[in-house]
Enzyme design. Structure first.
Site, PDB file in Angstrom:
ATOM      1  CD  GLN A 108      25.012  56.592  39.207  1.00 53.07           C
ATOM      2  OE1 GLN A 108      24.753  56.124  38.099  1.00 53.07           O
ATOM      3  NE2 GLN A 108      25.315  57.857  39.372  1.00 53.07           N
ATOM      4  CG  ASP A 111      34.795  53.727  44.904  1.00 53.84           C
ATOM      5  OD1 ASP A 111      34.158  54.087  45.905  1.00 53.84           O
ATOM      6  OD2 ASP A 111      34.982  54.486  43.919  1.00 53.84           O
ATOM      7  CG  HIS A 126      25.046  50.668  40.448  1.00 54.88           C
ATOM      8  ND1 HIS A 126      25.565  51.571  39.548  1.00 54.88           N
ATOM      9  CD2 HIS A 126      23.707  50.679  40.237  1.00 54.88           C
ATOM     10  CE1 HIS A 126      24.577  52.109  38.836  1.00 54.88           C
ATOM     11  NE2 HIS A 126      23.442  51.589  39.239  1.00 54.88           N
ATOM     12  CB  CYS A 134      24.914  33.122  49.650  1.00 53.14           C
ATOM     13  SG  CYS A 134      24.514  31.403  49.298  1.00 53.14           S
ATOM     14  CB  CYS A 137      20.834  31.420  51.697  1.00 53.24           C
ATOM     15  SG  CYS A 137      22.422  31.987  52.346  1.00 53.24           S
ATOM     16  N   GLY A 193      29.691  64.069  39.503  1.00 49.23           N
ATOM     17  CA  GLY A 193      30.535  63.084  38.826  1.00 49.23           C
ATOM     18  C   GLY A 193      29.787  61.914  38.232  1.00 49.23           C
ATOM     19  CB  SER A 195      27.779  59.916  32.354  1.00 44.31           C
ATOM     20  OG  SER A 195      27.259  58.649  32.690  1.00 44.31           O
ATOM     21  CB  ALA A 237      33.906  66.024  42.523  1.00 47.56           C
TER      22      ALA A 237
HETATM   23  P1  OAD Z   1      30.426  57.466  34.082  1.00 41.20           P
HETATM   24  O1  OAD Z   1      31.773  56.894  33.819  1.00 41.20           O
HETATM   25  O2  OAD Z   1      29.333  57.159  33.128  1.00 41.20           O
HETATM   26  O3  OAD Z   1      30.543  59.047  34.141  1.00 41.20           O
HETATM   27  C1  OAD Z   1      31.538  59.664  34.891  1.00 41.20           C
HETATM   28  C2  OAD Z   1      31.251  61.151  34.907  1.00 41.20           C
HETATM   29  O4  OAD Z   1      32.179  61.754  35.794  1.00 41.20           O
HETATM   30  C3  OAD Z   1      31.374  61.842  33.564  1.00 41.20           C
HETATM   31  O5  OAD Z   1      30.242  62.659  33.336  1.00 41.20           O
HETATM   32  C4  OAD Z   1      32.643  62.700  33.723  1.00 41.20           C
HETATM   33  O6  OAD Z   1      32.561  63.925  32.993  1.00 41.20           O
HETATM   34  C5  OAD Z   1      32.627  62.962  35.212  1.00 41.20           C
HETATM   35  N1  OAD Z   1      33.937  63.244  35.824  1.00 41.20           N
HETATM   36  C6  OAD Z   1      35.160  62.833  35.425  1.00 41.20           C
HETATM   37  N2  OAD Z   1      36.094  63.296  36.267  1.00 41.20           N
HETATM   38  C7  OAD Z   1      35.453  64.013  37.221  1.00 41.20           C
HETATM   39  C8  OAD Z   1      35.859  64.740  38.384  1.00 41.20           C
HETATM   40  N3  OAD Z   1      37.140  64.819  38.744  1.00 41.20           N
HETATM   41  N4  OAD Z   1      34.908  65.350  39.112  1.00 41.20           N
HETATM   42  C9  OAD Z   1      33.602  65.286  38.769  1.00 41.20           C
HETATM   43  N5  OAD Z   1      33.167  64.611  37.694  1.00 41.20           N
HETATM   44  C10 OAD Z   1      34.074  63.991  36.925  1.00 41.20           C
HETATM   45  O7  OAD Z   1      30.066  57.058  35.565  1.00 41.20           O
HETATM   46  P2  OAD Z   1      28.624  56.891  36.238  1.00 41.20           P
HETATM   47  O8  OAD Z   1      27.723  58.003  35.870  1.00 41.20           O
HETATM   48  O9  OAD Z   1      28.894  56.649  37.681  1.00 41.20           O
HETATM   49  O10 OAD Z   1      27.011  50.768  36.671  1.00 41.20           O
HETATM   50  O11 OAD Z   1      28.138  55.554  35.571  1.00 41.20           O
HETATM   51  C11 OAD Z   1      26.926  55.021  35.993  1.00 41.20           C
HETATM   52  C12 OAD Z   1      26.972  53.527  35.968  1.00 41.20           C
HETATM   53  O12 OAD Z   1      27.380  53.094  34.669  1.00 41.20           O
HETATM   54  C13 OAD Z   1      28.014  52.908  36.876  1.00 41.20           C
HETATM   55  O13 OAD Z   1      27.628  52.831  38.218  1.00 41.20           O
HETATM   56  C14 OAD Z   1      28.154  51.542  36.286  1.00 41.20           C
HETATM   57  C15 OAD Z   1      28.108  51.848  34.789  1.00 41.20           C
HETATM   58  O14 OAD Z   1      27.418  50.923  34.047  1.00 41.20           O
HETATM   59  C16 OAD Z   1      27.183  49.487  37.025  1.00 41.20           C
HETATM   60  O15 OAD Z   1      28.277  48.962  37.036  1.00 41.20           O
HETATM   61  C17 OAD Z   1      25.929  48.792  37.399  1.00 41.20           C
END
Ligand code: OAD
Length: 244
Positions: A108, A111, A126, A134, A137, A193, A195, A237
């Site tokens: 997701q 980066d 994502h 663009c 197009c 990693g 949520s 992780a």
């Molecule tokens: P979140 O920021 O929602 O969750 C990050 C998770 O990583 C949490 O559960 C933390 O406990 C965990 N975490 C923190 N440090 C860690 C580590 N060192 N090792 C392992 N886990 C760790 O991020 P996402 O689940 O990626 O979407 O969020 C999903 C989407 O929400 C993103 O892609 C973004 C956002 O809206 C878009 O931008 C479309």
């Protein structure tokens, strides 16, 4: 002496790791946290850019209203990313390509750190902060780490926008479908990693589980995904993955 994290890893998971050929890894912001990329949730502070909350500046509405402001925010984030490096979690996942006959990395994250660590064919649910698209197009252009980014589409001359899924937008066509197909076919699924709050990505471990895979979470905190997991490894992780 075994570390506390090593003690959590069951014999069952070790057995499955030894014989699995088809493995799916779903990653979220937490996998890049140890590289210095802030997560979206957890840790208290939600990102604010020039007084605008993250979900306002990173939105489809803002692309329509003020594209230069959206670019300013993404240029800023890319600049910060330039100095960040993959961490042991990205590196271990990249090594798994050689370890398992069929490894799917579904992220997701936007980066590009999985690719920088050497992962190939990463399914980016994502999009990527290192690409523009663009508005007309829809052709895509890679953004260089060293050269200034193009302002206009090289094919049709229309304006470009970040090739990232913003709030209020749907996922790029095909990416989730491919990830879901891989989830339905894997023997072992890792949710690392994330949520587990943002769908459809959060549904991938459920798809894997329903199809009979062994599902394992790696996260310092419990999430909604924990409930369906066969095994939950509590920790960072970058510390847990190298022990597998
Ligand atoms: P979140 O920021 O929602 O969750 C990050 C998770 O990583 C949490 O559960 C933390 O406990 C965990 N975490 C923190 N440090 C860690 C580590 N060192 N090792 C392992 N886990 C760790 O991020 P996402 O689940 O990626 O979407 O969020 C999903 C989407 O929400 C993103 O892609 C973004 C956002 O809206 C878009 O931008 C479309």
């Amino acid at each position: 002496m075994q570390s506390a994290v090593t003690r959590q890893i069951s014999a069952e998971l070790r057995r499955r790791l030894a014989k699995a050929s088809n493995v799916l890894v779903l990653t979220g912001a937490g996998v890049s946290a140890e590289s210095g990329v802030p997560t979206f949730r957890g840790g208290g502070n939600s990102a604010v850019w020039k007084g605008m909350p993250f979900d306002v500046i990173s939105s489809a509405t803002m692309v329509r209203r003020n594209l230069p402001a959206v670019w300013e925010w993404f240029d800023y984030r890319r600049e910060l990313l330039k100095s960040l490096r993959p961490n042991p979690a990205h590196q271990e996942i990249a090594r798994w390509q050689k370890r398992f006959a069929d490894l799917s990395v579904v992220t997701q994250n936007v980066d590009g750190l999985h690719q920088l660590a050497g992962s190939k064919d990463v399914i980016e649910l994502h999009g990527s902060i290192w690409r523009s698209r663009c508005q007309d197009c829809r052709s895509k252009i890679q953004i260089s780490r060293t050269e200034p980014r193009a302002e206009l589409c090289l094919d049709c001359g229309e304006s470009l926008r970040p090739d990232v899924v913003l709030f209020g937008e749907i996922l790029p066509s095909g990416a989730f479908e491919l990830a879901a197909e891989k989830a339905g076919a894997c023997e072992l699924c890792f949710a690392i990693g994330t949520s587990g709050l943002v769908y459809p990505a959060a549904g991938l471990p459920e798809i894997a589980k329903a199809a009979g895979a062994y599902v394992c979470e790696v996260n310092p905190e419990r999430t909604p995904v924990s409930d369906i997991c066969d095994e939950v490894l509590t920790g960072k992780a970058g510390e847990v993955l190298p022990l597998l």
